[in-house]
Design a protein around this motif. Structure first.
Motif, short mmCIF file in Angstrom:
data_model
loop_
_atom_site.label_atom_id
_atom_site.label_comp_id
_atom_site.label_asym_id
_atom_site.label_seq_id
_atom_site.Cartn_x
_atom_site.Cartn_y
_atom_site.Cartn_z
N VAL A 169 -20.25 -11.24 39.56
CA VAL A 169 -19.23 -10.97 38.56
C VAL A 169 -19.41 -11.86 37.34
CG1 VAL A 169 -17.50 -12.57 39.52
CG2 VAL A 169 -16.76 -10.53 38.24
N GLN A 172 -22.18 -10.33 35.35
CA GLN A 172 -21.63 -9.14 34.71
C GLN A 172 -20.88 -9.51 33.42
OE1 GLN A 172 -19.31 -6.69 37.38
NE2 GLN A 172 -18.13 -5.82 35.72
N ARG A 173 -20.06 -10.54 33.48
CA ARG A 173 -19.30 -10.96 32.31
C ARG A 173 -20.19 -11.53 31.22
NH1 ARG A 173 -14.35 -14.60 33.78
NH2 ARG A 173 -14.00 -14.25 31.53
N SER A 233 -25.84 -5.42 41.71
CA SER A 233 -26.38 -4.09 41.48
C SER A 233 -27.76 -4.13 40.83
CB SER A 233 -25.43 -3.28 40.59
OG SER A 233 -25.48 -3.74 39.25
N GLU A 255 -19.41 3.51 45.40
CA GLU A 255 -19.28 2.60 44.26
C GLU A 255 -20.44 2.77 43.28
OE1 GLU A 255 -16.98 -0.71 47.04
OE2 GLU A 255 -19.06 -1.03 46.44
N ARG A 258 -20.10 3.67 39.33
CA ARG A 258 -20.64 2.78 38.30
C ARG A 258 -21.52 3.55 37.30
NH1 ARG A 258 -21.05 -1.16 42.62
NH2 ARG A 258 -19.53 -2.82 42.22
N ASP A 287 -15.63 -1.96 36.65
CA ASP A 287 -15.71 -2.57 37.97
C ASP A 287 -15.08 -1.61 38.96
OD1 ASP A 287 -16.43 -4.49 39.79
OD2 ASP A 287 -15.02 -6.02 39.09
N GLU A 306 -7.61 -5.69 37.17
CA GLU A 306 -8.75 -6.43 37.71
C GLU A 306 -8.73 -6.33 39.22
OE1 GLU A 306 -8.55 -10.51 36.62
OE2 GLU A 306 -6.65 -10.89 37.64
N ARG A 314 -10.34 -11.11 43.71
CA ARG A 314 -11.60 -11.73 44.12
C ARG A 314 -11.35 -13.14 44.65
NH1 ARG A 314 -16.30 -9.23 42.40
NH2 ARG A 314 -16.02 -7.49 40.95
N VAL A 341 -15.01 -9.44 46.31
CA VAL A 341 -13.84 -8.58 46.23
C VAL A 341 -13.06 -8.68 47.55
CG1 VAL A 341 -13.01 -6.22 45.99
CG2 VAL A 341 -14.95 -7.00 44.62
#
Length: 510
Positions: free
Chosen positions: A258, A261-262, A288, A426, A430, A437, A490, A493, A499
């Protein structure tokens, strides 16, 4: 343990060296070089070594012996790191406790770890405990405690089977369990770090909690090789992270998916000079293929994904920069790690079949602290009596020996007798540009036993939940189709980005 079920000696590793001894040697070799940095505080190796000695000596003066334990809870800081290292130098196991735990959970962890002291910062809630609580600030609490101690500790010959730390599970699947990791396991991580450029000129960025095994896998190899550890301040923010990495000329990073990702979604990412990076690491949650590909394309240096458990057992490693066609996998078993797949009855499965992942290596927990029944549940033995650790993950090896994960066994949805892997659903979601997310969980269904439900964090231009569900169901198999789709601001987490699917299941109402 018998010879058959003891952890095997790690293949190809040099003889065991205790990390506290290595750190002392590094301090003598480079006394003025930076060792620790946090906010506006910097500490050189000589000062760090001196403070670590004082902490170890004070623990000994209070009667702590090798294999006793202390507990620490608080935000990342230089005092936190000093206390961790001081405990190790005294031969004492360290239990770094999660800051997100409730008072009740913390009380149970302090009690279960057998800690003789509990070191805290101001974020820790009050609760009743017979264990002395020491504030770990450099201004008042810690100096007052240290003033009562000697400056030089008695030498301790640390053994590989002694407990190094007690890591508590996140509690996402029930009561947190104390995972006892020995010094030999940590030494294996240090030795493995030889392959990834750790050395006296290394600068490792730390942006995850010191209570997490994820963090420690990066911190100790860096310090043991004489590098510097640079800790971010406060909550994770992409801009602050990138500014600090650029200023520190960081060479190594450990981040959870995560956070990657950010960072990759941050509009100003390309403005920062990250050319000093040699290697970046990722672990702890699904990563991913698309995100790995983006990191490889835009962030200098290699990218390595570790797949394994805090309990140890078996580790897979994907050197993504060497295998760009295997980004959908978590790599191959690390050297000396024996990873197999078993069915529901505990029978070993051949390559190509889908089963639960079990592993065996020199990096294995001793067991869960004071929970022998839980320890037995986590173990599997092959016909030769060799001990493996069960992961609870479902996967499959391809023809090249790379492991593809399907899902956690407990997260698999069984609907109308069919096994549905949430990760497959998922991945489809995506693929929609409006999905930032997503997590899919199984919820009770009178008609099917369980049905899959998606929870989505929307990006700009998202359609209605019903439209997105219809879009996904057009691309899913008949048995996979979503029963419902909900938007959230959101996903819940853990501290290291996992998650919390149990929370999603619990909050769902048809």
């Amino acid at each position: 343990m018998t010879a058959a079920n003891a952890a095997p000696a790690p293949a190809g590793l040099p003889p065991f060296r205790a990390i506290p001894d290595l750190i002392r040697e590094q301090a003598r070799a480079r006394p003025g070089q930076l060792a620790l940095r946090h906010a506006n505080q910097r500490m050189a190796w000589s000062e760090m070594d001196r403070e670590v000695d004082r902490i170890a000596a004070t623990l000994q003066q209070h009667g702590l012996a090798p294999r006793d334990s202390i507990a620490i809870c608080g935000a990342n800081s230089i005092p936190y790191m000093l206390l961790f290292l001081g405990g190790l130098r005294a031969g004492v196991a360290v239990a770094p406790l999660p800051t997100g735990a409730t008072a009740e959970q913390l009380a149970g962890m302090v009690r279960g770890s057998g800690a003789r002291f509990f070191f805290i910062d101001g974020s820790v809630p009050e609760f009743d405990t017979a264990v002395p609580r020491i504030r770990m600030d450099l201004a008042t609490g810690l100096p007052a405690w240290l003033d009562a101690g000697a400056a030089v500790p008695q030498a301790v010959a640390v053994q590989p089977d002694w407990p190094f730390n007690i890591i508590y599970s996140s509690g996402t699947t029930g009561t947190p369990k104390g995972i006892v990791q020995p010094h030999g396991m940590r030494w294996a991580h240090v030795a493995r770090g030889e392959n990834y450029g750790y050395g006296p000129d290394a600068v490792a960025m730390v942006a995850t909690s010191l209570c997490s095994n994820t963090t420690l896998v990066s911190v100790f190899p860096c310090l043991a090789k004489g590098g510097a550890v640079v800790m971010t301040e406060g909550r994770f923010h992409p801009q602050a992270y990138l500014e600090l990495a650029q200023d520190a000329r960081a060479t190594h990073a450990m981040l959870v998916p995560v956070q990657y990702q950010r960072l990759m979604a941050f509009p100003g990412f390309g403005r920062y000079d990250l050319s000093s990076f040699r290697m970046k690491f990722c672990t702890s949650a699904p990563f991913s293929a698309q995100l790995k590909s983006d990191v490889l394309a835009r962030w200098p240096g290699g990218l390595v994904e570790y797949y394994g458990m805090t309990e140890g057992g078996g580790t897979c490693i994907l050197e993504a920069h060497h295998f760009p066609d295997k980004l959908h996998t978590v790599g191959k078993p690390s050297e000396g790690h024996d990873i197999r797949l078993i069915d529901e009855e505990g029978r070993e499965l051949p390559r190509g079949e889908i089963g639960e992942v079990v592993g065996r290596s020199g990096s294995m927990m001793t067991g869960y602290q004071n929970q022998p029944a839980k320890t037995r549940e986590a173990e599997w033995y092959d016909p030769q009596g060799q001990r493996f650790i069960r992961t609870g993950d479902v996967g499959r090896f391809d023809e090249d020996g790379f492991l593809t994960l399907m899902d956690r066994r407990k997260d698999m949805v069984i609907s109308g007798g069919f096994n549905i892997y949430p990760s497959d659903l998922e991945a489809v979601l995506r693929g929609h540009p409006a999905v930032a997310d997503v997590a899919v969980v199984g919820v009770p269904s009178e008609a099917w036993g369980e049905s899959p439900v998606a929870f989505v964090v929307a990006a700009a231009g998202a359609p209605t939940a019903g439209e997105l569900r219809a879009w996904a169901n057009e691309r899913l198999g008949k048995t996979q189709r979503l029963a419902d789709l909900r938007y959230l601001d959101e996903l819940p987490r853990s501290d290291i980005g996992k998650v919390l699917k149990r929370q999603l299941r619990d909050r769902y109402r048809p």
